[in-house]
Motif scaffolding. Structure first.
Motif, PDB file in Angstrom:
ATOM      1  N   ASN A  53       0.854  -1.195   0.000  1.00  0.00           N
ATOM      2  CA  ASN A  53       0.000   0.000   0.000  1.00  0.00           C
ATOM      3  C   ASN A  53       0.888   1.242   0.000  1.00  0.00           C
ATOM      4  O   ASN A  53       1.468   1.587   1.038  1.00  0.00           O
ATOM      5  CB  ASN A  53      -0.905  -0.014   1.226  1.00  0.00           C
ATOM      6  CG  ASN A  53      -1.766   1.231   1.331  1.00  0.00           C
ATOM      7  OD1 ASN A  53      -1.812   2.052   0.416  1.00  0.00           O
ATOM      8  ND2 ASN A  53      -2.451   1.381   2.456  1.00  0.00           N
ATOM      9  N   PRO A  54       1.012   1.933  -1.122  1.00  0.00           N
ATOM     10  CA  PRO A  54       1.920   3.091  -1.175  1.00  0.00           C
ATOM     11  C   PRO A  54       1.535   4.220  -0.225  1.00  0.00           C
ATOM     12  O   PRO A  54       2.378   5.038   0.137  1.00  0.00           O
ATOM     13  CB  PRO A  54       1.847   3.527  -2.643  1.00  0.00           C
ATOM     14  CG  PRO A  54       0.554   2.986  -3.150  1.00  0.00           C
ATOM     15  CD  PRO A  54       0.352   1.695  -2.417  1.00  0.00           C
ATOM     16  N   ALA A  55       0.266   4.274   0.216  1.00  0.00           N
ATOM     17  CA  ALA A  55      -0.163   5.357   1.106  1.00  0.00           C
ATOM     18  C   ALA A  55       0.468   5.268   2.483  1.00  0.00           C
ATOM     19  O   ALA A  55       0.476   6.250   3.231  1.00  0.00           O
ATOM     20  CB  ALA A  55      -1.685   5.367   1.226  1.00  0.00           C
ATOM     21  N   THR A  56       1.039   4.115   2.845  1.00  0.00           N
ATOM     22  CA  THR A  56       1.709   3.998   4.141  1.00  0.00           C
ATOM     23  C   THR A  56       2.975   4.849   4.198  1.00  0.00           C
ATOM     24  O   THR A  56       3.552   5.026   5.268  1.00  0.00           O
ATOM     25  CB  THR A  56       2.071   2.534   4.449  1.00  0.00           C
ATOM     26  OG1 THR A  56       2.913   2.029   3.399  1.00  0.00           O
ATOM     27  CG2 THR A  56       0.813   1.674   4.557  1.00  0.00           C
ATOM     28  N   ILE A  57       3.399   5.385   3.063  1.00  0.00           N
ATOM     29  CA  ILE A  57       4.580   6.244   3.048  1.00  0.00           C
ATOM     30  C   ILE A  57       4.411   7.447   3.964  1.00  0.00           C
ATOM     31  O   ILE A  57       5.374   7.941   4.560  1.00  0.00           O
ATOM     32  CB  ILE A  57       4.905   6.690   1.594  1.00  0.00           C
ATOM     33  CG1 ILE A  57       6.305   7.309   1.525  1.00  0.00           C
ATOM     34  CG2 ILE A  57       3.852   7.651   1.060  1.00  0.00           C
ATOM     35  CD1 ILE A  57       6.747   7.617   0.105  1.00  0.00           C
ATOM     36  N   THR A  58       3.178   7.930   4.129  1.00  0.00           N
ATOM     37  CA  THR A  58       2.954   9.121   4.951  1.00  0.00           C
ATOM     38  C   THR A  58       3.052   8.823   6.448  1.00  0.00           C
ATOM     39  O   THR A  58       2.959   9.739   7.266  1.00  0.00           O
ATOM     40  CB  THR A  58       1.569   9.732   4.659  1.00  0.00           C
ATOM     41  OG1 THR A  58       0.549   8.822   5.071  1.00  0.00           O
ATOM     42  CG2 THR A  58       1.408  10.045   3.180  1.00  0.00           C
ATOM     43  N   MET A  59       3.274   7.556   6.800  1.00  0.00           N
ATOM     44  CA  MET A  59       3.447   7.191   8.198  1.00  0.00           C
ATOM     45  C   MET A  59       4.910   7.289   8.636  1.00  0.00           C
ATOM     46  O   MET A  59       5.241   6.974   9.776  1.00  0.00           O
ATOM     47  CB  MET A  59       2.922   5.765   8.424  1.00  0.00           C
ATOM     48  CG  MET A  59       1.443   5.593   8.092  1.00  0.00           C
ATOM     49  SD  MET A  59       0.881   3.868   8.145  1.00  0.00           S
ATOM     50  CE  MET A  59       1.043   3.505   9.884  1.00  0.00           C
ATOM     51  N   ASN A  60       5.788   7.696   7.713  1.00  0.00           N
ATOM     52  CA  ASN A  60       7.220   7.741   7.986  1.00  0.00           C
ATOM     53  C   ASN A  60       7.740   9.165   7.872  1.00  0.00           C
ATOM     54  O   ASN A  60       8.033   9.649   6.770  1.00  0.00           O
ATOM     55  CB  ASN A  60       7.966   6.841   7.006  1.00  0.00           C
ATOM     56  CG  ASN A  60       7.530   5.396   7.099  1.00  0.00           C
ATOM     57  OD1 ASN A  60       7.978   4.664   7.966  1.00  0.00           O
ATOM     58  ND2 ASN A  60       6.638   4.985   6.207  1.00  0.00           N
TER      59      ASN A  60
END
Length: 433
Positions: A53-60
């Motif tokens: 899920n590429p949207a998990t990038i905003t969790m970093n």
């Protein structure tokens, strides 16, 4: 003459029996592996969750890179059973067809501001290495199989608000395969059969997209999608004898890799413990039968009757922060294979899988975290049948086999934070007049 050559090619090379198997590779994150990939789409895999899920990038926050190295040790043996052609049954079993493989994967994210992230994920989404004994009862159906892939997935993520993030990006993929099997030549003993081969490679482009929802603190729901990648494969078929050289030549084929839908849920149950759930759907059924066409003659030579079913994976895992710098995790997953008795071959005699995993992360300092995971895969005992009346049939040579398989997987990785996250943009100045 042209039709006769095509028929001879199909019969002698047995290209229709070359099967890659269920060749997806899930091992893209050491952290997620420790959870049996539960919650991978909701961020349990760290930066490497971009794969699901590429949207998990905003969790970093900030500038973060994660690199993983995984050893997959497959063990699988096929023993001939009653029903095998007597002339081949005496050649014995396959031996261990499993070949150890090392799979690298990584992901990097960079936060531009409090709303926007850029990143890239690299890895091998598909792969296969199996090699039975050179001479064995099922040699006309497979002597070796090798599939290699490499994908580059740049993504851009946008944090819409405190509870919703979106992301998408292209998926650039390289795909290569080499399949070998014994060539049954009249007059030769099965112990003397030479090998024929089928090779091919291609570049293709697809995309990934996803979203994360955080309805409340401690709860993350993630949904990710990896599209199918269309490959126009350029390849060749080859034979070892000069007399059969006219049958060799350049071929082409069209292959669509399966698209994948991933859903993950991460729920904090205390300040130091989290439960993760996962679901994956792999659209293997879209592969169907893959046609092989002669580039010289422009006519079909044969086909690969994959005829897979869709695959489904269900997983559950838990994490516990045993100390400020130590996290322990474990997980269990059940996967229904796209391969069953109706479409199983000796190249990868896959079956339903049970995955039991453990893992840990150790925070060395503020910037460096070390990750470790181990998984054991239990596969159901299965049967394989080829010959008359089956999709896999070379020269009407019957082969029946019993398969015992398992796998041990060890993964190591690290996460490195390069700098502090950017400061939030200041609120616009509002003047009252």
């Amino acid at each position: 003459m042209r039709a006769a050559m095509l028929a001879a090619t199909a019969m002698i090379l047995g290209a229709g029996q070359a099967q890659a198997g269920a060749f997806g590779i899930r091992e893209q994150s050491t952290e997620a592996q420790g959870l049996a990939f539960a919650g991978a789409a909701s961020g349990s895999g760290g930066v490497s969750s971009i794969f699901w899920n590429p949207a998990t990038i905003t969790m970093n926050p900030g500038f973060v890179s994660e690199q993983n190295l995984t050893y997959i040790g497959l063990s699988s043996e096929i023993r001939p059973a009653p029903g095998t052609n007597p002339g081949f049954a005496r050649l014995g079993g396959s031996g261990d067809i499993g070949q150890g493989a090392v799979v690298p994967a990584g992901a990097t994210s960079y936060q531009l501001n409090d709303r926007l992230w850029l990143g890239i994920a690299t890895g091998a989404p598909f792969g296969l290495v199996t090699k039975p004994n050179q001479v064995w009862a099922g040699e006309v159906y497979g002597r070796s199989s090798r599939i290699f892939s490499l994908a580059f997935n740049p993504v851009i993520g946008f944090k819409v608000n405190e509870w919703l993030s979106l992301a998408a990006g292209p998926n650039i993929e390289y795909f290569r395969l080499t399949l070998r099997q014994a060539l049954p030549i009249p007059g030769l003993l099965p112990t003397s059969y030479p090998s024929s081969f089928l090779k091919g490679e291609s570049w293709g482009v697809g995309f990934t997209a996803g979203a994360t929802l955080t309805p409340r603190e401690g709860t993350v729901l993630g949904i990710g999608y990896r599209s199918s990648v269309h490959h126009d494969i350029d390849g060749s078929i080859g034979v070892p004898l000069v007399a059969l050289a006219p049958l060799a030549g350049q071929v082409r084929s069209k292959l669509n890799t399966p698209d994948k839908l991933s859903v993950g849920l991460t729920q904090a149950v205390s300040p130091v413990a989290r439960v993760n759930l996962g679901f994956e759907w792999d659209n293997w059924s879209r592969l169907g039968t893959v046609g092989i066409v002669s580039k010289t003659l422009g006519l079909p030579v044969n086909s690969l009757p994959l005829n897979y079913k869709d695959g489904y994976t269900y997983s559950i895992g838990a994490e516990y922060d045993a100390a400020p710098n130590l996290t322990l995790r474990t997980g269990f997953a059940y996967e229904t294979s796209p391969i069953d008795f109706s479409n199983r071959s000796v190249r990868l005699p896959d079956g339903d899988r049970y995955n039991l995993s453990v893992g840990a992360s150790y925070r060395w300092n503020e910037r460096l975290t070390l990750n470790l995971a181990y998984s054991h895969l239990f596969l159901n005992r299965s049967r394989v049948l080829a010959g008359i009346g089956r999709d896999y049939n070379v020269g009407n040579i019957a082969f029946a086999g019993l398969v015992d398989s398992s796998a041990d997987i060890v993964s190591v990785g690290f996460r490195y934070v390069f700098g502090a996250p950017p400061t939030p943009a200041p609120a616009p100045l509002v003047r009252k007049y």
